[in-house]
Scaffold this active site. Structure first.
Site, PDB file in Angstrom:
ATOM      1  N   TYR A   1      39.721  21.569  53.319  1.00 46.75           N
ATOM      2  CA  TYR A   1      40.493  22.371  54.268  1.00 46.75           C
ATOM      3  C   TYR A   1      41.143  23.549  53.550  1.00 46.75           C
ATOM      4  CZ  TYR A   1      44.127  23.730  57.600  1.00 46.75           C
ATOM      5  OH  TYR A   1      44.941  24.451  58.435  1.00 46.75           O
TER       6      TYR A   1
ATOM      7  N   SER B   1      46.831  29.367  56.309  1.00 47.39           N
ATOM      8  CA  SER B   1      47.688  28.187  56.202  1.00 47.39           C
ATOM      9  C   SER B   1      48.454  28.260  54.891  1.00 47.39           C
ATOM     10  CB  SER B   1      46.825  26.917  56.222  1.00 47.39           C
ATOM     11  OG  SER B   1      47.600  25.762  55.951  1.00 47.39           O
TER      12      SER B   1
END
Length: 251
Positions: free
Chosen positions: A161, A147
């Protein structure tokens, strides 16, 4: 040149986790259209079977394997099913993921655990299942979905995350260095992409913030095209990392 490169996808056996929606589903469709043979893995078998039926009806080849990436035996069975059906595995796309956004002060430890299980251990279980097959073949490619939040910490709210996605990037780089030679490792780092990922949070304020943030989201197919680019390169070309974000995304 492009036609020759595209032919590098034809016939390749590609395993995709998290294939029941979002990036995984878009990747399955895109690679199937380019002639790849697909092994689609996720927990929602009904959605997988519908996608397989669609691909087969269009003249492609695909099978569905119900898989929970947090269970090592499932990851092993997923790769075994691919080898049984097609005789080999050329690419594993470790795509399954969870994004549960909330401030650290909310101490949503269960969600932290779940993100670690899916985003880190799920990738490791996939690697553990596929690597012996790749080594025996003398070829193979891991495509690990990280990501933009694995390049820059997404805080407040996305701290854990981001930690899991930084781990994906670190594991991928170490793996690339270790396997060398004939096995390729690619990290794809998406920015804001239209998928179910935004719905992983239980924190109402975070959900509202994400709905606003995701107004700039680009289609999941943008990531599918990036994956295809990495897969279609000649065997001596390892595309190590691709970051893909909306032009409007400043993070």
């Amino acid at each position: 040149m492009s036609a020759n490169l595209e032919s590098n996808i034809t016939g390749k056996v590609v395993v995709v986790t998290g294939a029941s929606s979002g990036l995984g589903e878009a990747t399955a469709r895109h690679l199937a259209a380019k002639g790849a043979r697909l092994v689609l893995a996720a927990r929602r078998i009904d959605r997988l079977e519908a996608l397989v039926a669609e691909i087969v009806a269009a003249g492609g080849q695909a099978i569905a394997v119900q898989t929970d990436v947090t269970v090592k035996a499932d990851a092993d069975a997923m790769i075994a099913a691919a080898v049984k059906a097609f005789g080999r595995v050329d690419v594993l796309v470790n795509n399954a993921g969870l994004m549960a956004i909330a401030p650290m002060s909310a101490t949503k430890v269960d969600e932290w655990d779940r993100m670690i299980d899916i985003n880190i251990k799920g990738v490791l279980y996939g690697i553990a299942a596929a690597l012996p097959v790749f080594e025996a073949q003398g070829s193979g490619q891991f495509v690990n979905i990280s990501s933009i939040a694995g390049r820059k910490v997404f805080s407040p709210g996305g701290t854990v995350y981001s930690g899991t996605k930084f781990a994906v990037s670190a594991i991928s780089e170490g793996l690339r260095h270790e396997v060398g030679g004939k096995i390729r490792v690619t990290v794809i780092s998406p920015g804001v992409v239209d998928s179910e990922l935004r719905h992983g949070s239980s924190d109402p304020d975070a959900l509202k913030g994400l709905e606003d943030f995701y107004q700039i989201a680009i289609p999941a197919n943008a990531i599918a095209r990036a994956i295809a680019y990495a897969v279609e390169q000649p065997a001596d070309v390892d595309v190590s990392e691709i970051a893909v974000r909306p032009t409007l995304q400043d993070f």
